[in-house]
Design a protein around this motif. Structure first.
Motif, short mmCIF file in Angstrom:
data_model
loop_
_atom_site.label_atom_id
_atom_site.label_comp_id
_atom_site.label_asym_id
_atom_site.label_seq_id
_atom_site.Cartn_x
_atom_site.Cartn_y
_atom_site.Cartn_z
N VAL A 1 53.49 36.26 28.41
CA VAL A 1 52.60 35.29 29.03
C VAL A 1 53.11 33.86 28.86
N ALA A 2 53.81 33.58 27.78
CA ALA A 2 54.35 32.22 27.60
C ALA A 2 55.40 31.91 28.66
N ALA A 3 56.24 32.89 28.98
CA ALA A 3 57.25 32.69 30.02
C ALA A 3 56.59 32.51 31.38
N LYS A 4 55.55 33.29 31.66
CA LYS A 4 54.83 33.15 32.92
C LYS A 4 54.17 31.77 33.00
N ALA A 5 53.61 31.33 31.89
CA ALA A 5 52.97 30.02 31.85
C ALA A 5 53.99 28.90 32.10
N ARG A 6 55.20 29.07 31.60
CA ARG A 6 56.24 28.06 31.87
C ARG A 6 56.53 27.95 33.36
N ASN A 7 56.51 29.08 34.07
CA ASN A 7 56.69 29.04 35.53
C ASN A 7 55.61 28.19 36.18
N TRP A 8 54.35 28.41 35.77
CA TRP A 8 53.26 27.64 36.37
C TRP A 8 53.35 26.19 35.92
N ASP B 1 36.75 44.70 43.81
CA ASP B 1 36.15 43.37 43.91
C ASP B 1 36.52 42.51 42.70
N ARG B 2 36.51 43.10 41.51
CA ARG B 2 36.88 42.35 40.30
C ARG B 2 38.34 41.89 40.38
N ILE B 3 39.20 42.77 40.85
CA ILE B 3 40.62 42.41 40.96
C ILE B 3 40.81 41.29 41.98
N ARG B 4 40.14 41.38 43.11
CA ARG B 4 40.25 40.32 44.11
C ARG B 4 39.80 38.98 43.53
N ARG B 5 38.74 39.00 42.73
CA ARG B 5 38.29 37.76 42.09
C ARG B 5 39.33 37.24 41.10
N GLN B 6 40.01 38.16 40.39
CA GLN B 6 41.08 37.74 39.47
C GLN B 6 42.21 37.06 40.24
N ILE B 7 42.62 37.65 41.35
CA ILE B 7 43.69 37.06 42.15
C ILE B 7 43.25 35.70 42.69
N ASP B 8 41.97 35.58 43.09
CA ASP B 8 41.44 34.29 43.55
C ASP B 8 41.52 33.24 42.44
N LYS B 9 41.40 33.68 41.19
CA LYS B 9 41.46 32.73 40.06
C LYS B 9 42.84 32.12 39.91
N ILE B 10 43.88 32.77 40.43
CA ILE B 10 45.21 32.15 40.42
C ILE B 10 45.17 30.88 41.26
N LEU C 1 45.66 27.07 39.79
CA LEU C 1 46.71 26.18 40.29
C LEU C 1 46.12 24.90 40.85
N ARG C 2 45.07 25.03 41.62
CA ARG C 2 44.42 23.85 42.19
C ARG C 2 43.94 22.91 41.09
N ASP C 3 43.36 23.49 40.03
CA ASP C 3 42.80 22.70 38.94
C ASP C 3 43.84 22.36 37.86
N LYS C 4 45.07 22.86 38.03
CA LYS C 4 46.13 22.68 37.03
C LYS C 4 45.64 23.13 35.64
N ASP C 5 45.03 24.30 35.63
CA ASP C 5 44.44 24.88 34.43
C ASP C 5 45.37 25.95 33.87
N LEU C 6 46.33 25.53 33.09
CA LEU C 6 47.33 26.45 32.55
C LEU C 6 46.70 27.50 31.65
N GLU C 7 45.76 27.10 30.81
CA GLU C 7 45.10 28.06 29.92
C GLU C 7 44.31 29.10 30.72
N GLY C 8 43.66 28.65 31.78
CA GLY C 8 42.93 29.59 32.63
C GLY C 8 43.87 30.58 33.30
N LEU C 9 45.02 30.10 33.73
CA LEU C 9 46.02 31.00 34.34
C LEU C 9 46.53 32.01 33.32
N GLU C 10 46.80 31.57 32.11
CA GLU C 10 47.30 32.49 31.07
C GLU C 10 46.34 33.65 30.84
#
Length: 146
Positions: free
Chosen positions: A53-60, A10-19, A23-32
């Protein structure tokens, strides 16, 4: 009462939901915060791997540069959880409205997640996004739906 594995799932599913939320909120820090600092990402865009994580954040951040509004959908997520590691696979689609006003329904991709439980939090340590390949033409097939 859920078992420890069910609670972790359940915790993991909530983490995936946070992606999707990030994205919807354009919250780069939250995604990181959803990824380990040393995450390795095999995304659909070059290079072959994005490390850290910096490279992943650049993708987003690139997504935010192209899209005015973003919708991210994860479907058919299957998880296997054991101890402090977990993996999962699903279908995902990024869609929305481009900066020029054009609406796009995006394309479905295959995604695999590798997660680690660090200090009680499930973080994405690896992800891989892919599309099927038409071997005869050498091009990705982007019009399939789950």
């Amino acid at each position: 009462m859920p078992t420890p594995c069910e609670a972790d799932e359940d915790r993991i599913r909530r983490q995936i939901d946070k992606i999707a939320e990030g994205l919807r909120d354009k919250d780069l820090e939250g995604l990181e915060r959803l990824y380990t600092t040393d995450v390795v990402s095999f995304d659909v865009e070059p290079p072959l791997q994005h490390v850290g994580v910096a490279a992943k954040a650049r993708n987003w951040a690139d997504v935010f540069a192209f899209f005015e509004t973003v919708t991210y959908e994860v479907r058919d997520l299957v998880l296997v959880v054991g101890g402090d590691v977990a993996f999962g696979h699903a279908f995902a689609r990024l869609s929305g409205t481009l900066r020029n006003g054009t609406a796009t329904s995006g394309m479905w991709v295959r995604i695999t997640y590798g997660l680690r439980k660090i200090d009680g939090a499930w973080l994405i340590a690896h992800d891989q996004v892919s599309v099927p390949l038409d071997i005869a033409s050498g091009t990705g097939v982007t019009d399939l739906e789950p």
